[in-house]
Design a protein around this motif. Structure first.
Motif, PDB file in Angstrom:
ATOM      1  N   PRO A  53      69.957  48.416  44.449  1.00 36.09           N
ATOM      2  CA  PRO A  53      70.564  49.366  45.125  1.00 36.09           C
ATOM      3  C   PRO A  53      71.024  48.747  46.561  1.00 36.09           C
ATOM      4  N   ILE A  54      70.364  47.917  46.848  1.00 38.13           N
ATOM      5  CA  ILE A  54      71.130  47.271  48.069  1.00 38.13           C
ATOM      6  C   ILE A  54      72.613  46.790  47.764  1.00 38.13           C
ATOM      7  N   SER A  55      72.711  45.993  46.739  1.00 38.93           N
ATOM      8  CA  SER A  55      74.209  45.859  46.270  1.00 38.93           C
ATOM      9  C   SER A  55      75.080  46.691  46.090  1.00 38.93           C
ATOM     10  N   ALA A  56      74.469  47.834  45.727  1.00 32.40           N
ATOM     11  CA  ALA A  56      75.442  49.222  45.519  1.00 32.40           C
ATOM     12  C   ALA A  56      75.876  49.555  46.794  1.00 32.40           C
ATOM     13  N   TYR A  57      75.015  49.737  47.787  1.00 33.11           N
ATOM     14  CA  TYR A  57      75.397  50.388  49.006  1.00 33.11           C
ATOM     15  C   TYR A  57      76.289  49.185  49.834  1.00 33.11           C
ATOM     16  N   ILE A  58      75.992  48.010  49.572  1.00 28.74           N
ATOM     17  CA  ILE A  58      76.809  46.973  50.383  1.00 28.74           C
ATOM     18  C   ILE A  58      78.111  47.169  49.739  1.00 28.74           C
ATOM     19  N   ASP A  59      78.451  47.195  48.493  1.00 28.49           N
ATOM     20  CA  ASP A  59      79.752  47.271  47.698  1.00 28.49           C
ATOM     21  C   ASP A  59      80.400  48.263  48.231  1.00 28.49           C
ATOM     22  N   ILE A  60      79.767  49.667  48.201  1.00 29.35           N
ATOM     23  CA  ILE A  60      80.516  50.863  48.429  1.00 29.35           C
ATOM     24  C   ILE A  60      81.142  50.916  50.052  1.00 29.35           C
ATOM     25  N   ILE A  61      80.361  50.334  50.896  1.00 28.75           N
ATOM     26  CA  ILE A  61      80.833  50.292  52.092  1.00 28.75           C
ATOM     27  C   ILE A  61      81.784  48.990  52.457  1.00 28.75           C
ATOM     28  N   ARG A  62      81.818  47.953  51.789  1.00 34.84           N
ATOM     29  CA  ARG A  62      82.768  46.959  51.553  1.00 34.84           C
ATOM     30  C   ARG A  62      84.051  47.482  51.067  1.00 34.84           C
ATOM     31  N   ARG A  63      84.161  48.278  49.933  1.00 31.33           N
ATOM     32  CA  ARG A  63      85.280  49.003  49.253  1.00 31.33           C
ATOM     33  C   ARG A  63      85.900  49.841  50.651  1.00 31.33           C
ATOM     34  N   ALA A 114      84.963  44.387  43.520  1.00 30.57           N
ATOM     35  CA  ALA A 114      83.902  45.499  43.399  1.00 30.57           C
ATOM     36  C   ALA A 114      82.923  45.381  42.372  1.00 30.57           C
ATOM     37  N   LEU A 115      81.867  45.804  42.379  1.00 27.42           N
ATOM     38  CA  LEU A 115      80.874  46.000  41.417  1.00 27.42           C
ATOM     39  C   LEU A 115      81.078  46.987  40.676  1.00 27.42           C
ATOM     40  N   VAL A 146      75.365  40.621  32.839  1.00 25.25           N
ATOM     41  CA  VAL A 146      74.606  40.427  33.741  1.00 25.25           C
ATOM     42  C   VAL A 146      75.180  41.058  35.108  1.00 25.25           C
ATOM     43  N   VAL A 147      76.495  41.006  34.952  1.00 21.67           N
ATOM     44  CA  VAL A 147      76.979  41.715  36.281  1.00 21.67           C
ATOM     45  C   VAL A 147      76.586  43.188  36.619  1.00 21.67           C
ATOM     46  N   HIS A 148      76.687  43.966  35.397  1.00 19.14           N
ATOM     47  CA  HIS A 148      76.073  45.172  35.234  1.00 19.14           C
ATOM     48  C   HIS A 148      74.662  45.411  35.726  1.00 19.14           C
ATOM     49  N   ALA A 149      73.796  44.312  35.163  1.00 16.31           N
ATOM     50  CA  ALA A 149      72.372  44.166  35.597  1.00 16.31           C
ATOM     51  C   ALA A 149      72.156  44.040  37.001  1.00 16.31           C
TER      52      ALA A 149
END
Length: 294
Positions: free
Chosen positions: A243-253, A261-262, A235-238
């Motif tokens: 895309p927005i979750s991915a962009y938010i995540d890499i900027i939060r990192r 991190a996702l 479920v986490v991988h899904a």
């Protein structure tokens, strides 16, 4: 005039056009030539984006100061609603920066798509008067929102610098914003075409983006929330494929010292950026000769 005479006249005009190297002004150019034309209009794109920003705040007493106030006020409202009243801030270090980062990244994509969906329909007089690559208009809208994003990121850097300190990780914001901008360009071009021929799309977009807002992990940590619900790892991988979750995540990192991190956020962000940019551009270009008709 008979049909035969009309056909003969049309053939004569076509022969004259071919003899003197003339072509329809609205004809769709080859993709490579279209890209060259678009690059040649880069100064127009930047100037048009600046003019839109000036026109947007010209009637306000505070003027362009609203470029800074608007994202801050939005973040304050959501912090009160989610961080304080609903308690989503529990367990998340530096929640104000966590929330503001998510809001700024999401708003960049949301406004690019929403404004871009009206890029052609609101500029029909310009399109019917001048010959230029129509993609310059939605691209100018993205440039306008990118300028706003730079101001927003400046605020975020100050906040994180005071709370977590300055770090070399911040340099990762540059490729992260580049990938999101590629994604935004593709999505804006796609919705610019949709908004031209499906006028109701501008009415639907607020509902689409609002649903996207609540599903992207802006107000809560997706891994932490799912671990509390004892959800399976798939479920986490899904959810990470958003895309927005991915962009938010890499900027939060890049900005936050502590962050859950996702999985595979960088590959997902790169994949979405390439697919969106290429697919959105080709989708828009294929209707180049239809914009402004009717």
């Amino acid at each position: 005039m008979s049909t035969a005479a009309e056909s003969a006249k049309t053939a004569d005009v076509a022969d004259l056009a071919e003899r003197y190297g003339l072509s329809r002004s609205s004809a769709r150019p080859p993709l490579r030539g279209y890209l060259r034309e678009l690059w040649g209009r880069r100064q127009f794109i930047v100037s048009y984006a600046r003019a839109r920003t000036y026109a947007l705040y010209a009637g306000a007493r505070l003027g362009s100061v609203w470029q800074l106030l608007t994202p801050l006020l939005n973040a304050a409202v959501y912090y009160l609603a989610f961080g304080v009243l609903l308690g989503t801030a529990k367990g998340i270090p530096n929640y104000p920066a966590f929330l503001i980062c998510g809001m700024f990244v999401f708003t960049y994509t949301q406004r690019s798509m929403t404004e871009g969906s009206r890029a052609i329909s609101t500029n029909l007089s310009l399109i019917r008067t001048l010959h230029f690559p129509r993609a310059t208009l939605p691209l100018a809208y993205v440039v306008n929102e990118l300028n706003q994003m730079f101001l927003s990121m400046g605020i975020l850097f100050l906040l994180v610098g005071f709370t977590d300190g300055i770090s070399l990780r911040w340099l990762l914001v540059i490729p992260a914003l580049l990938l999101q901008t590629m994604f935004n360009i593709g999505m804006t071009l796609a919705f610019a075409r949709l908004g031209t021929f499906l006028t109701d799309i501008s009415q639907l977009l607020p509902f689409i983006t609002r649903t996207w807002l609540y599903a992207s992990g802006i107000f809560f940590s997706i891994p932490e929330k799912l671990s509390q619900l004892d959800a399976p790892s798939w479920v986490v991988h899904a959810l990470a494929l958003n895309p927005i979750s991915a962009y938010i995540d890499i900027i939060r990192r890049a900005l936050l010292e502590e962050h859950d991190a996702l999985p595979n956020a960088w590959p997902i962000a790169i994949g979405w950026a390439v697919v969106s940019l290429v697919g959105g551009f080709i989708y828009f270009w294929r209707a180049e000769d239809r914009y402004g008709r009717g």
